[in-house]
Write a protein that holds these residues in place. Structure first.
Motif, PDB file in Angstrom:
ATOM      1  N   GLU A   1     -18.981  24.253  74.776  1.00  0.00           N
ATOM      2  CA  GLU A   1     -18.176  23.426  75.252  1.00  0.00           C
ATOM      3  C   GLU A   1     -16.926  23.175  74.335  1.00  0.00           C
ATOM      4  O   GLU A   1     -16.863  23.201  73.001  1.00  0.00           O
ATOM      5  CB  GLU A   1     -18.948  22.145  75.224  1.00  0.00           C
ATOM      6  CG  GLU A   1     -17.868  20.832  75.397  1.00  0.00           C
ATOM      7  CD  GLU A   1     -16.952  20.948  76.708  1.00  0.00           C
ATOM      8  OE1 GLU A   1     -15.750  20.690  76.606  1.00  0.00           O
ATOM      9  OE2 GLU A   1     -17.794  21.268  78.026  1.00  0.00           O
ATOM     10  N   LYS A   2     -15.688  23.464  74.912  1.00  0.00           N
ATOM     11  CA  LYS A   2     -14.438  23.479  74.128  1.00  0.00           C
ATOM     12  C   LYS A   2     -14.062  22.181  73.397  1.00  0.00           C
ATOM     13  O   LYS A   2     -13.260  22.013  72.800  1.00  0.00           O
ATOM     14  CB  LYS A   2     -13.306  23.942  74.937  1.00  0.00           C
ATOM     15  CG  LYS A   2     -12.862  23.195  76.025  1.00  0.00           C
ATOM     16  CD  LYS A   2     -12.079  23.815  77.098  1.00  0.00           C
ATOM     17  CE  LYS A   2     -10.805  24.177  76.310  1.00  0.00           C
ATOM     18  NZ  LYS A   2      -9.731  24.778  77.392  1.00  0.00           N
ATOM     19  N   ASN A   3     -14.349  20.929  74.216  1.00  0.00           N
ATOM     20  CA  ASN A   3     -14.068  19.623  73.781  1.00  0.00           C
ATOM     21  C   ASN A   3     -14.881  19.399  72.488  1.00  0.00           C
ATOM     22  O   ASN A   3     -16.193  20.052  72.287  1.00  0.00           O
ATOM     23  CB  ASN A   3     -14.429  18.691  74.673  1.00  0.00           C
ATOM     24  CG  ASN A   3     -13.204  18.721  75.711  1.00  0.00           C
ATOM     25  OD1 ASN A   3     -12.144  18.613  75.451  1.00  0.00           O
ATOM     26  ND2 ASN A   3     -13.441  18.436  77.063  1.00  0.00           N
TER      27      ASN A   3
ATOM     28  N   LYS B   1     -17.108  14.801  78.921  1.00  0.00           N
ATOM     29  CA  LYS B   1     -15.979  13.844  78.913  1.00  0.00           C
ATOM     30  C   LYS B   1     -15.427  13.331  80.242  1.00  0.00           C
ATOM     31  O   LYS B   1     -14.990  11.934  80.351  1.00  0.00           O
ATOM     32  CB  LYS B   1     -14.684  14.521  78.146  1.00  0.00           C
ATOM     33  CG  LYS B   1     -13.681  13.575  77.770  1.00  0.00           C
ATOM     34  CD  LYS B   1     -12.696  14.429  76.707  1.00  0.00           C
ATOM     35  CE  LYS B   1     -11.529  13.450  76.455  1.00  0.00           C
ATOM     36  NZ  LYS B   1     -10.411  14.192  75.829  1.00  0.00           N
TER      37      LYS B   1
ATOM     38  N   CYS C   1     -20.243  22.574  70.488  1.00  0.00           N
ATOM     39  CA  CYS C   1     -18.899  21.829  70.967  1.00  0.00           C
ATOM     40  C   CYS C   1     -18.012  22.548  69.881  1.00  0.00           C
ATOM     41  O   CYS C   1     -17.997  23.154  68.984  1.00  0.00           O
ATOM     42  CB  CYS C   1     -18.932  20.375  70.551  1.00  0.00           C
ATOM     43  SG  CYS C   1     -19.904  19.639  71.865  1.00  0.00           S
ATOM     44  N   ASP C   2     -16.525  22.090  70.440  1.00  0.00           N
ATOM     45  CA  ASP C   2     -15.216  22.905  69.767  1.00  0.00           C
ATOM     46  C   ASP C   2     -15.349  24.400  69.867  1.00  0.00           C
ATOM     47  O   ASP C   2     -15.174  25.196  68.839  1.00  0.00           O
ATOM     48  CB  ASP C   2     -15.045  22.377  68.334  1.00  0.00           C
ATOM     49  CG  ASP C   2     -14.794  20.880  68.250  1.00  0.00           C
ATOM     50  OD1 ASP C   2     -13.922  20.358  69.080  1.00  0.00           O
ATOM     51  OD2 ASP C   2     -15.156  20.177  67.289  1.00  0.00           O
TER      52      ASP C   2
ATOM     53  N   CYS D   1     -14.431  26.965  72.163  1.00  0.00           N
ATOM     54  CA  CYS D   1     -13.619  27.659  73.323  1.00  0.00           C
ATOM     55  C   CYS D   1     -13.747  29.076  73.727  1.00  0.00           C
ATOM     56  O   CYS D   1     -13.329  30.010  72.751  1.00  0.00           O
ATOM     57  CB  CYS D   1     -12.055  27.288  73.110  1.00  0.00           C
ATOM     58  SG  CYS D   1     -11.183  27.673  74.499  1.00  0.00           S
TER      59      CYS D   1
ATOM     60  N   SER E   1      -9.214  16.056  79.792  1.00  0.00           N
ATOM     61  CA  SER E   1     -10.709  15.845  79.717  1.00  0.00           C
ATOM     62  C   SER E   1     -11.268  17.483  79.269  1.00  0.00           C
ATOM     63  O   SER E   1     -12.214  17.870  79.253  1.00  0.00           O
ATOM     64  CB  SER E   1     -11.288  15.858  81.270  1.00  0.00           C
ATOM     65  OG  SER E   1     -10.962  16.867  82.164  1.00  0.00           O
ATOM     66  N   GLY E   2      -9.991  18.410  79.142  1.00  0.00           N
ATOM     67  CA  GLY E   2     -10.356  19.411  78.790  1.00  0.00           C
ATOM     68  C   GLY E   2     -10.332  20.827  79.991  1.00  0.00           C
ATOM     69  O   GLY E   2     -10.386  21.831  79.552  1.00  0.00           O
ATOM     70  N   SER E   3      -9.885  20.540  81.044  1.00  0.00           N
ATOM     71  CA  SER E   3      -9.921  21.198  82.273  1.00  0.00           C
ATOM     72  C   SER E   3      -8.591  21.949  81.997  1.00  0.00           C
ATOM     73  O   SER E   3      -7.557  21.231  82.517  1.00  0.00           O
ATOM     74  CB  SER E   3      -9.992  20.350  83.457  1.00  0.00           C
ATOM     75  OG  SER E   3     -11.378  19.770  83.416  1.00  0.00           O
ATOM     76  N   ASP E   4      -8.432  23.239  81.812  1.00  0.00           N
ATOM     77  CA  ASP E   4      -7.145  23.975  81.549  1.00  0.00           C
ATOM     78  C   ASP E   4      -7.167  25.289  82.449  1.00  0.00           C
ATOM     79  O   ASP E   4      -6.203  25.885  82.526  1.00  0.00           O
ATOM     80  CB  ASP E   4      -6.916  24.433  80.509  1.00  0.00           C
ATOM     81  CG  ASP E   4      -7.709  25.175  79.771  1.00  0.00           C
ATOM     82  OD1 ASP E   4      -8.792  25.587  80.449  1.00  0.00           O
ATOM     83  OD2 ASP E   4      -7.732  25.315  78.495  1.00  0.00           O
TER      84      ASP E   4
END
Length: 412
Positions: free
Chosen positions: A34-36, A41, A129-130, A132, A170-173
């Protein structure tokens, strides 16, 4: 002895978490990347913080995409009842509200996230987490997941649940589309959906914040193509409210195609135009000496009155109402039952609740959620070219597609 599947889920949103649980329950070793800084989130923002997590009226008519029928077997395999049972076993007592919306009894979106996290941890799912993911490399029978920080993970099954582009906070890119394309998949052009509409007009700041119950229609080539009713809210950029969000997808799709699109608003939608004319005639006859603007007080929101009269072509609003011409009276009736605006565009990704478009479902097996192009690669959730209306339908798509993807990744 059969070797355990090593399943790596890219994206820890709703679809990713249920996919991980589904795969782990069937014995797979599961890692979520998870990138967040934390998973789930976006769940916290759903249903105004209450998490409308499904809808008892779910069926294929509430879904869109290049091939919405793709969702039929998915939603039939892991149903609304399955979703409610799944969460009840995790501790969520549910309640059903208007239009079939299902909420946790606690009225807290955090309850949904809390029980999912508890189950993930209880099952021993590895959550990173973190993390990406910048690249996924297919090497023999393995996938190598390369992170931006230089670390890498390996698995023999990959599930892409990276979401779309809506709600970038929310991290959606949209990075999942690039990952899918590198693996040979194509994506249908994406655009914001369940989003407010920006309209042409110079008066919106004057009526920003005015709310009413009415009907909204998208008009294309003089024909109404989609309609919804409920609380409508004027804003300084144009218009918002649940009915506007519901019809925004069609507007966005047409604008993206270069078409001219209009919005029709019916403020007095409980009356026909002729009925409204009779009502206004009686109202004006009762107090012929009232100023035109004051004669509408008690009928519509006071802040709307000067704008409605301006749009009806009436400049001197302090004249006695008895002085109104037939043409001016008709103008008022027209605005209150058939007020039309040109739609400039939808608001952007930061305002949208969902992404329309995404990875082409023609390249996915609807029974397993596995890629038809790359064995061992699965997809679920918003990354796919399926999107639902407001009311819990998008989360149901996430639960259904995610559960099936996780199950298939563990078993196939």
């Amino acid at each position: 002895m059969k070797t355990k599947r090593r399943v790596v889920v890219v994206g820890g949103g709703a679809a990713g978490m249920i996919a991980a649980i589904s795969a782990r329950r069937l014995g797979a070793d599961v890692t979520i990347l998870e990138k967040n800084p934390r998973v789930g989130k976006k769940i916290l923002a759903t249903g105004n913080g209450r998490c409308n997590f499904t809808n008892i009226n779910t069926d294929i008519t509430y879904y869109h995409g290049s091939d919405p029928e793709f969702a039929h077997s998915v939603l039939g395999d892991f149903t609304v009842d399955d979703t409610i049972r799944f969460f009840e076993k995790l501790g969520i007592t549910h309640k059903v509200e208007e239009l079939g919306k299902v909420f946790p009894m606690s009225d807290q979106a955090s309850s949904i996230l809390d029980v999912l996290l508890y189950e993930l941890n209880d099952l021993g799912v590895n959550i990173v987490c973190d993390a990406c993911v910048k690249d996924i490399i297919r090497e023999k029978d393995e996938f190598i997941f390369v992170l931006e920080n230089g670390n890498s993970y390996r698995g023999d099954r990959a599930i892409l649940t990276t979401g779309g582009k809506a709600m970038p906070a929310s991290g959606s890119d949209g990075n999942g589309y690039g990952l899918a394309e590198k693996l040979g998949h194509s994506a249908v052009d994406v655009f914001p959906a369940l989003v407010q509409l920006m309209l042409e007009g110079s008066f919106f700041k004057r009526i920003s914040g005015v709310k009413f119950v009415g009907t909204a229609e998208v008009i294309h080539k003089n024909k109404a193509i989609v309609q919804d009713r409920g609380d409508i809210l004027f804003a300084d950029y144009g218009i918002s409210g649940p009915p506007i969000l519901q019809i925004s997808r069609k507007a966005g799709e047409l604008i993206k195609a270069g078409e001219e699109v209009y919005l029709k608003i019916m403020i007095m939608d409980m009356l026909s135009k002729d009925e409204l004319k009779r009502l206004l005639h009686k109202r004006f006859q009762t107090a012929p000496g009232k100023p035109i603007d004051f004669s509408l007080v008690g009928l519509i929101n006071k802040r709307l009155i000067p704008v409605v009269l301006q749009e009806a072509g009436i400049s001197d609003v302090k004249r006695p109402v008895a002085d109104l011409t037939v043409q001016e009276k008709d103008g008022i009736s027209d605005i209150l039952t058939d007020w039309q605006f040109k739609i400039k565009r939808t608001k952007g990704w930061s305002s949208a609740q969902i992404t329309a478009g995404g990875v082409d479902t023609k390249e996915i097996n609807q029974h397993t959620m596995e890629s038809e192009k790359v064995k061992g690669l699965f997809f679920a959730g918003e990354i796919l070219d399926i999107d639902g209306q407001c009311g819990g339908f998008n989360l149901q798509w996430a639960w259904s597609s995610g559960f099936i993807a996780g199950r298939s990744a563990a078993l196939n």
